[in-house]
Scaffold this active site. Structure first.
Site, PDB file in Angstrom:
ATOM      1  N   HIS A  84       0.861  -1.184   0.000  1.00  0.00           N
ATOM      2  CA  HIS A  84       0.000   0.000   0.000  1.00  0.00           C
ATOM      3  C   HIS A  84       0.899   1.236   0.000  1.00  0.00           C
ATOM      4  CE1 HIS A  84      -2.984   2.941   0.994  1.00  0.00           C
ATOM      5  NE2 HIS A  84      -2.312   3.267   2.085  1.00  0.00           N
ATOM      6  N   ASP A  89       1.019   5.186  -0.202  1.00  0.00           N
ATOM      7  CA  ASP A  89       0.282   6.442  -0.166  1.00  0.00           C
ATOM      8  C   ASP A  89       0.794   7.362  -1.266  1.00  0.00           C
ATOM      9  OD1 ASP A  89      -1.508   6.093   2.068  1.00  0.00           O
ATOM     10  OD2 ASP A  89       0.260   6.105   3.347  1.00  0.00           O
ATOM     11  N   ASP A 106      -7.075   1.448   3.095  1.00  0.00           N
ATOM     12  CA  ASP A 106      -6.723   2.464   4.101  1.00  0.00           C
ATOM     13  C   ASP A 106      -7.632   3.686   4.080  1.00  0.00           C
ATOM     14  OD1 ASP A 106      -5.137   3.564   6.163  1.00  0.00           O
ATOM     15  OD2 ASP A 106      -3.895   4.644   4.736  1.00  0.00           O
ATOM     16  N   HIS A 147      -6.451   9.653  -0.281  1.00  0.00           N
ATOM     17  CA  HIS A 147      -6.960   9.699   1.093  1.00  0.00           C
ATOM     18  C   HIS A 147      -6.003  10.291   2.128  1.00  0.00           C
ATOM     19  CE1 HIS A 147      -5.163   5.517   1.061  1.00  0.00           C
ATOM     20  NE2 HIS A 147      -4.635   6.008   2.172  1.00  0.00           N
TER      21      HIS A 147
END
Length: 1016
Positions: free
Chosen positions: A262, A264, A374, A578
């Site tokens: 994951h 970001d 997330d 996000h």
């Protein structure tokens, strides 16, 4: 044997740490290292490879914050290592922190081809297996000295989050860089012992399997000669063979491991660094796929694939081949892993349009799963969007972070506001960065809530947030747990394979209706107000640009700006990631976002102006040209019911909506009265009355005052930019002191000062509308404070409506249970609405999202109910951006007494879509109209495939059933086709045009449809 279990566990931990792990590389020779550094933006690979270098040795500081250093390493494999496995161990100066939050590197060959990425859990690069001796090593390392923003003490204010304030002190100290013999037997012994030790710690003390493992581990440790681990490692492994070979029981929980990182797209690093993080991770994962035939890796976010394609084509070529082989799996079908609470209807739809189209065009892959591990909660309109995009499954993990209530399911059906349902899975491993430890796997099996009716869960496996991905150690642990007694079974699988099996096994799971609210990170609805304003403004400008460009193309033949709109949509979608839109990134990210939004605004304003000028000055019916400046055309983009989309009138000097009622003096305050509403503002600048004249109804609760600014202390227990804790409400200050109160044109001007800040408000009453406009400018210089705008209303409502994607969601106003209590801060788009039978009221806005609604019963003879609606305006957290929101902000709100839901929808659009005036004399007829006020048009555009077809997306906005007719004025439309979000026709969905009267539609509550109308 009578070894105490605690003694064996302690012995295992020390022997692994001090003897066995160091023996993985028993022989080393140093590499020669040179360095070249730049503190500016990263240079092209070719420049970094050819840059002049100087010698550097271990122990030397290097790396300014956000700088890049190119290391050149060279050496020769000793002849005596012939026949051995040799690798380089390259320590850039890694700290004990996790990967992704410190220095990182990407290794290149001299010709510029990437080898693999480096991080603190993956610092070895294979040289030869087996070596012949004498091999020459010549590598270059592009190393990023990204500062550790979070540091040893989390949530502390830091200037490192902005290159302009980070300074130039070296961030790291170079570690050792060596060639080393790799002892695979010792490496395997380490993993044997780790897996068994972790499993042993999770098994019941009274169970035989725990003691069986304990005794085997004890025998293995006895077999190791601590002075010669390498010579005795195999003997130790032999002692463990039998317990590792014992298979799992048939009823064991089954875990689908999905290789994952994951990443970001921005957070504690800027966007440009994410481009490199993705390249490093993808390089590592393609190399790992080559090493292990069972391993499967998945990566979401089409934007990140696009970055690799643009910036690291050599890496992308390897990725593309691995995708074709079915081993590197594009997941999720979205442009980025976006926030889903705040993006508007069209933006949320376009996340899937652009994401899925990229994967289809690039790889021939269409995702049926949505991958959002997330994201900070999920809006109730999302299931319909997922289904309309052609997907049917959802994965997230974040709901396990909720602090008040434990979500009751791990596998379930999620139902949205229109009745659409999506098969949903929350991994019980409770991590999107699973490291494949025995403890995590045991937790997943123990935690799984569907025991007895389902047996499968998913484990996203690999270092994430800052990237890194899966390691060879994780893959090796998974192999040991493929079938191991006492453990869940583990198998590498793609997300779609997991979902297909899980759905087949559990065809009728429980249903959860409505939003998936995260009981944490509520302040992300308010932090970084300028980023949120930029998003809201950009969404509406995109709507206008498509609308008017389409109208100009149909009416005048003007070219449609396909490329520009595609690029601008992707830019806005990227910033809905996000940690960007929620305001939880470093200062660099948000200052860059402000500049980007300004650029986007300029480009979209230009597209709108060009299209409107073409329409206003289009050739008249007799063939003559209109005279520029001889009149004025008013363009109204309101996408609502009979108002049409678009509408315009010729030669209007001013619109009725722009006219405001006069202000009269009353005691120490003022009165605004337009015959529909009478609004009283007292000497404190507060709204003490908002009287609906026709309904003979007062909106403001007795003895209370609206337009009340309230200031609270705001220091959450952790996660400063993310969280607001319930105790903030314990202390608050009503801002009632004024420095100025006077009439300003047709508005009442109120000025206040508090702390180091200043606020100016203009309150006005349009001449012919039942709404009070409130324009607020705040020059904000507070820290750790929370600013609210409150309206205590004389309404008894058990629930209220908040706008969300393609409709609205109801939330209770009471706190009967912990589930209701936990929603003390929630999200709305353009409006909140509450009502009693026969009368309601709305609060609309142009850029805010966070709000709270509370109720109380008045004391005394009245005993009526006061329901208070508060819009969240500003916060001032100091981490990760210590200057969050300092400066000038502008907000527009309107209170709409007597409003039904349709009024709230209309006024919400009005606050966000200004009328535009263009010189010209040609009246512009409405291109698209719908004959029902409940139906909202959310997009008018030309088809993405450039066929010239018209695409119209609309939805039922009131929550009821309706029949409506869509009419198009501009070309002969003999049919319309229902499509999915990607504008692909759905089976048997032609909608005949009844004698060119229009397209008849029957819509269920909140139903969204996309229509494609071929142009003859």
């Amino acid at each position: 044997m009578h070894d105490d279990r605690k003694l064996v566990e302690a012995r295992l931990e020390r022997v692994l740490r001090e003897r066995i792990r160091p023996a993985i590389h028993p022989q080393t020779v140093p590499l020669t290292v040179e360095i070249w550094s730049t503190s500016g933006e990263p240079v092209p690979v070719a420049e970094g490879l050819s840059a002049p270098t100087r010698p550097i040795s271990a122990g030397t500081p290097w790396g300014t914050p956000w700088g890049t250093s190119w290391f050149k390493v060279s050496g020769t494999v000793p002849e005596e290592w012939a026949g051995r496995t040799v690798e380089a161990v390259l320590d850039l100066g890694f700290t004990r922190r996790s990967p992704g939050f410190q220095c990182e590197g990407l290794v290149y060959r001299p010709d510029g081809t990437p080898v693999k990425g480096l991080h603190p859990r993956n610092s070895a690069v294979r040289v030869a297996s087996p070596a012949t001796g004498g091999e020459q090593v010549r590598w270059h390392i592009e190393a990023a000295s990204n500062p550790d923003i979070d540091g040893e003490v989390p949530f502390q204010p830091t200037l490192l989050g902005d290159r302009a304030t980070a300074g130039d002190a070296p961030q790291y100290v170079l570690g050792s860089m060596v060639l080393a013999v790799f002892d695979e037997t010792v490496w395997n012994l380490v993993l044997d012992l780790e897996v068994l030790g972790e499993l042993m710690a999770e098994l019941p003390v009274e169970g035989a399997r725990r003691w069986e493992i304990l005794r085997a581990v004890s025998r293995a440790l006895d077999a190791v000669d601590l002075q010669n681990v390498n010579a005795t490692a195999q003997a130790a492994r032999d002692e463990l063979a039998s317990v590792l070979a014992a298979p799992a029981v048939p009823a064991a929980h089954r875990i689908s491991a999905v290789g994952h990182a994951h990443i970001d797209s921005a957070w504690l690093w800027p966007l440009r660094e994410t481009v490199r993080k993705v390249a490093r991770t993808a390089s590592n994962m393609t190399a790992l796929l080559d090493d292990d035939p069972d391993f499967v890796f998945t990566m979401s976010q089409a934007q990140q694939f696009a970055w690799i394609k643009e910036h690291r084509p050599e890496v992308y070529a390897r990725v593309k081949q691995a995708v074709a082989d079915g081993r590197f799996v594009p997941a999720g079908g979205m442009w980025v892993e976006s926030d889903t609470n705040m993006p508007g209807s069209e933006a949320m739809a376009r996340q899937f349009v652009h994401g899925k189209r990229f994967f289809i065009d690039e790889f021939g892959v269409e995702n049926e799963e949505v991958w959002l591990p997330d994201t900070f909660g999920f809006a109730a309109g999302l299931p319909q969007i997922i289904k309309a995009a052609g997907s049917k499954w959802l994965l997230t993990q974040k709901i396990s972070w909720s602090r008040t209530n434990t979500f009751p399911h791990h596998t379930f059906t999620w139902e949205g506001i229109d009745g659409s349902r999506v098969f949903t899975h929350f991994p019980p491993v409770d991590s999107y960065n699973c490291e494949m430890s025995g403890g995590q796997i045991a937790h997943a099996a123990r935690n799984f809530k569907e025991k007895g009716v389902a047996s499968r869960s998913l484990a996203p496996t690999g270092y994430g947030d800052g990237g890194g991905g899966t390691t060879r150690e994780m893959v090796a642990k998974a192999a040991r747990m493929r079938s191991l007694e006492g453990s869940a079974t583990v198998e590498w699988e793609a997300p779609a394979a997991f979902f297909a099996k899980a759905e087949a096994e559990y065809p009728d799971p429980p249903v959860w209706v409505g939003e998936l609210y995260l009981e944490l990170h509520r302040a992300t609805l308010t932090s970084q107000a300028q980023t949120k304003r930029g998003n809201r403004r950009s969404e509406h400008l995109l709507y206008e640009a498509e609308l008017w460009a389409t109208t100009a193309a149909v009416r005048t033949g003007a070219p449609y700006p396909h490329e520009e709109l595609d690029r601008l949509w992707k830019t806005v979608l990227l910033h809905q990631f996000h940690d960007i839109l929620p305001g939880s990134s470093i200062a660099w990210v948000h200052s860059e976002a402000r500049r980007t939004y300004a650029r986007v605004t300029g480009e979209l304003e230009a597209i709108i102006a060009q299209a409107q000028q073409a329409l206003a000055g289009a050739r008249s019916a007799d063939g003559g040209d209109s005279v520029a400046g001889s009149g004025e055309v008013v363009f109204n983009s309101a996408p609502h019911g009979r108002g049409g989309v678009p509408s315009g009138g010729a030669a209007l000097s001013t619109s009725a909506a722009a006219q405001a009622s006069p202000v009269s003096r009353a005691g120490g305050g003022y009165v605004l009265d337009n015959g529909l509403l009478r609004v009283e503002i007292d000497g404190r600048g507060l709204m003490v009355s908002a009287y609906d004249i026709a309904a003979a109804r007062e909106a403001i609760a007795p003895g209370q005052a609206g337009n009340l600014l309230q200031l609270h202390p705001d220091l959450p227990n952790q996660w400063d930019a993310w969280d607001v804790d319930a105790f903030y409400r314990n202390v608050g200050t009503d801002l009632t002191d004024i420095t100025d109160l006077r009439v300003d044109g047709s508005a009442v001007r109120i000025e206040r000062a508090f702390g180091a800040s200043r606020v100016v408000q203009l309150l006005s009453l349009p001449a012919d509308a039942k709404r009070i406009d409130i324009d607020t400018e705040v020059d904000w210089h507070e820290t750790e404070r929370f600013l609210k705008l409150a309206f205590p209303l004389d309404v008894r409502a058990d629930r209220y409506a908040s706008e969300t994607q393609f409709g609205h969601v109801y939330r209770p106003t009471h706190q009967n249970t912990s589930w209701e209590w936990a929603k003390f801060e929630a999200c709305n788009h353009r409006f909140v609405h509450l009502d009693e039978p026969g009368w309601g009221i709305a609060l609309v806005n142009d850029s805010t999202y966070g709000h709270d609604v509370t109720r109380s019963v008045r004391a005394g003879a009245d005993t009526g109910t006061t329901t208070t609606v508060r819009a969240s305006l500003l916060r001032a957290p100091r981490f990760p951006d210590p200057e969050t929101d300092q400066g000038v902000h502008r907000f527009r709100h309107a209170l709409v007494p007597g409003a039904v839901i349709g009024d709230a929808v209309r006024e919400g659009f009005r606050a966000n879509l200004p009328e535009r005036r263009v010189p010209g004399t040609n009246a512009v007829a409405t291109l698209v109209t719908v004959d029902d006020d409940a139906v909202v048009v959310s997009a008018v555009k030309l088809a993405d495939d450039r066929s010239g077809d018209l695409v119209v997306r609309l939805y039922e906005s009131s929550g009821g059933r309706t029949r409506a007719t869509l009419r198009i004025d501009g070309f002969l439309a003999d049919r319309a086709v229902l499509t999915d979000l990607l504008e692909r026709p759905l089976a048997d969905t032609d909608l005949p045009d009844r004698s060119h009267d229009g397209v008849a539609l029957t819509l269920r509550p909140f139903q969204m449809v996309t229509l494609r109308v071929p142009r003859a």
